[in-house]
Design a protein around this motif. Structure first.
Motif, PDB file in Angstrom:
ATOM      1  N   GLY A 184       0.798  -1.214   0.000  1.00  0.00           N
ATOM      2  CA  GLY A 184       0.000   0.000   0.000  1.00  0.00           C
ATOM      3  C   GLY A 184       0.829   1.262   0.000  1.00  0.00           C
ATOM      4  O   GLY A 184       0.307   2.349   0.241  1.00  0.00           O
ATOM      5  N   GLY A 185       2.132   1.133  -0.303  1.00  0.00           N
ATOM      6  CA  GLY A 185       3.016   2.286  -0.295  1.00  0.00           C
ATOM      7  C   GLY A 185       3.268   2.837  -1.689  1.00  0.00           C
ATOM      8  O   GLY A 185       3.218   2.113  -2.681  1.00  0.00           O
ATOM      9  N   VAL A 239       0.581  -1.413 -13.995  1.00  0.00           N
ATOM     10  CA  VAL A 239       0.130  -2.448 -13.059  1.00  0.00           C
ATOM     11  C   VAL A 239       0.262  -1.959 -11.622  1.00  0.00           C
ATOM     12  O   VAL A 239      -0.648  -2.123 -10.802  1.00  0.00           O
ATOM     13  N   GLN A 240       1.395  -1.351 -11.316  1.00  0.00           N
ATOM     14  CA  GLN A 240       1.592  -0.839  -9.962  1.00  0.00           C
ATOM     15  C   GLN A 240       0.590   0.271  -9.636  1.00  0.00           C
ATOM     16  O   GLN A 240       0.050   0.329  -8.520  1.00  0.00           O
ATOM     17  N   LEU A 266      -2.122   0.084  -6.599  1.00  0.00           N
ATOM     18  CA  LEU A 266      -2.086   1.094  -5.544  1.00  0.00           C
ATOM     19  C   LEU A 266      -3.414   1.830  -5.442  1.00  0.00           C
ATOM     20  O   LEU A 266      -3.904   2.098  -4.329  1.00  0.00           O
ATOM     21  N   GLU A 267      -4.025   2.136  -6.577  1.00  0.00           N
ATOM     22  CA  GLU A 267      -5.328   2.796  -6.530  1.00  0.00           C
ATOM     23  C   GLU A 267      -6.364   1.899  -5.863  1.00  0.00           C
ATOM     24  O   GLU A 267      -7.181   2.367  -5.057  1.00  0.00           O
ATOM     25  N   ALA A 268      -6.330   0.603  -6.188  1.00  0.00           N
ATOM     26  CA  ALA A 268      -7.290  -0.323  -5.579  1.00  0.00           C
ATOM     27  C   ALA A 268      -7.083  -0.435  -4.075  1.00  0.00           C
ATOM     28  O   ALA A 268      -8.043  -0.514  -3.300  1.00  0.00           O
ATOM     29  N   LEU A 315     -10.265  -1.542  -1.512  1.00  0.00           N
ATOM     30  CA  LEU A 315     -10.806  -2.750  -2.130  1.00  0.00           C
ATOM     31  C   LEU A 315     -10.002  -3.994  -1.803  1.00  0.00           C
ATOM     32  O   LEU A 315     -10.551  -5.092  -1.704  1.00  0.00           O
ATOM     33  N   VAL A 316      -8.695  -3.861  -1.630  1.00  0.00           N
ATOM     34  CA  VAL A 316      -7.785  -5.014  -1.600  1.00  0.00           C
ATOM     35  C   VAL A 316      -7.608  -5.551  -0.185  1.00  0.00           C
ATOM     36  O   VAL A 316      -7.289  -4.805   0.740  1.00  0.00           O
TER      37      VAL A 316
END
Length: 302
Positions: free
Chosen positions: A33-34, A158-159, A163-165, A170-171
């Motif tokens: 999450g960074g 992809v990163q 990160l947005e998700a 959501l994750v």
């Protein structure tokens, strides 16, 4: 914080190998999450007076620079260690990457272990891996071959999607298939939290490229892939995030049970108790050292 480098990749392709090291370090920060910010490097090579060793050094630096520019992670410090060799030859070129990132909201920090039965397992990014320079190729076939590579722009997307998700809440878990490929990645997510180990059931036939091999699907390694879990009701929102970043999104299966089951075309490719996976992994070092398996209990004075 993360530290990464695969010397085999850099031996096979120094430029791409260095890019892969930067990308994996950033990807691991993102999985927590960074937002990646900067790197320090530790460059380890053989005798630079030998042309082939100096060429490896030059190409690794060029690859490192290209990846850092693409991911906007400047090099703020580092060191170089030369002459790492013996009469049999030099070490594999090993540009170690230490990446630092920032988690804006600690409450949204993500770990790699599966959290809840029924959560959906999703692969963001490239569908299948490559056996080039893989742990499987080295361990099972005793070979160090192939030409690993990366599309750094696709990696960046992809990163960004992951990160947005995560920042959207959501994750539930995130882990990247690196050494050992998809099968090892999922196994680690099953057993990482020893107090709450969870099984999983996945169908991987949809990841096969035309003529693709099963061992490549299970144990192939490739960048630009992250395995995440979300609650079933959040899957559509995750797919929207992935689409916005032009990133493929594959539903693989669900969390639950006490076994890791991976099927391919209706046939079981892997079917193992999670407890056996945990015991094998956690007892490997004591077993090699001739010591009893660790009990997992804490000892010592309070």
């Amino acid at each position: 914080l993360s530290v990464d480098c695969n010397g085999r990749y850099c031996y096979l392709n120094p430029y791409q190998g260095a890019m892969l090291a930067v990308a994996e370090a950033a990807r691991n920060v993102v999985c927590a999450g960074g937002r990646p910010l900067a790197i320090t490097d530790g460059l380890n090579f053989g005798n630079p007076m030998k042309p082939e060793n100096y060429w490896q050094f030059q190409k690794c630096i060029e690859g490192l620079s290209a990846a850092c520019r693409a991911l906007d992670t400047p090099v703020i410090s580092g060191n170089v260690s030369f002459y790492n060799e013996n009469p049999k030859g030099p070490i594999d070129p090993t540009p170690m990457i230490g990446m630092v990132g920032l988690i804006e909201d600690a409450a949204k920090r993500v770990t790699q272990d599966f959290k809840k039965d029924g959560d959906v397992i999703v692969l963001l990014g490239s569908p299948s891996g490559s056996l080039a320079g893989s742990e499987y190729l080295r361990l099972v076939h005793k070979q160090k071959k192939g030409n690993p590579g990366i599309d750094i722009e696709f990696e960046r997307r992809v990163q960004a999607a992951c990160l947005e998700a995560i920042e959207s809440g959501l994750v539930k878990s995130a882990h990247d298939p690196s050494e050992g490929g998809l099968a090892v990645c999922v196994a680690e997510s099953c057993i990482s939290n020893r107090r709450r180990m969870r099984g999983a059931r996945l169908a991987v036939a949809g990841l096969a490229q035309e003529g693709g091999r099963l061992d490549e699907i299970l144990f192939g390694e490739a960048p630009s892939r992250i395995v995440v879990t979300v609650e079933s009701e959040d899957l559509a929102r995750l797919e929207e995030v992935a689409k916005r970043h032009s990133v493929p999104c594959f539903r693989l299966g669900t969390v639950g049970g006490d076994r890791l089951v991976m099927t391919h075309g209706g046939t079981s490719a892997i079917d193992l108790p999670v407890k056996d996976l945990s015991d094998t992994w956690r007892s490997s070092i004591p077993a090699k050292a001739g010591l009893p398996a660790a009990s997992g209990k804490r000892t010592g004075r309070k």
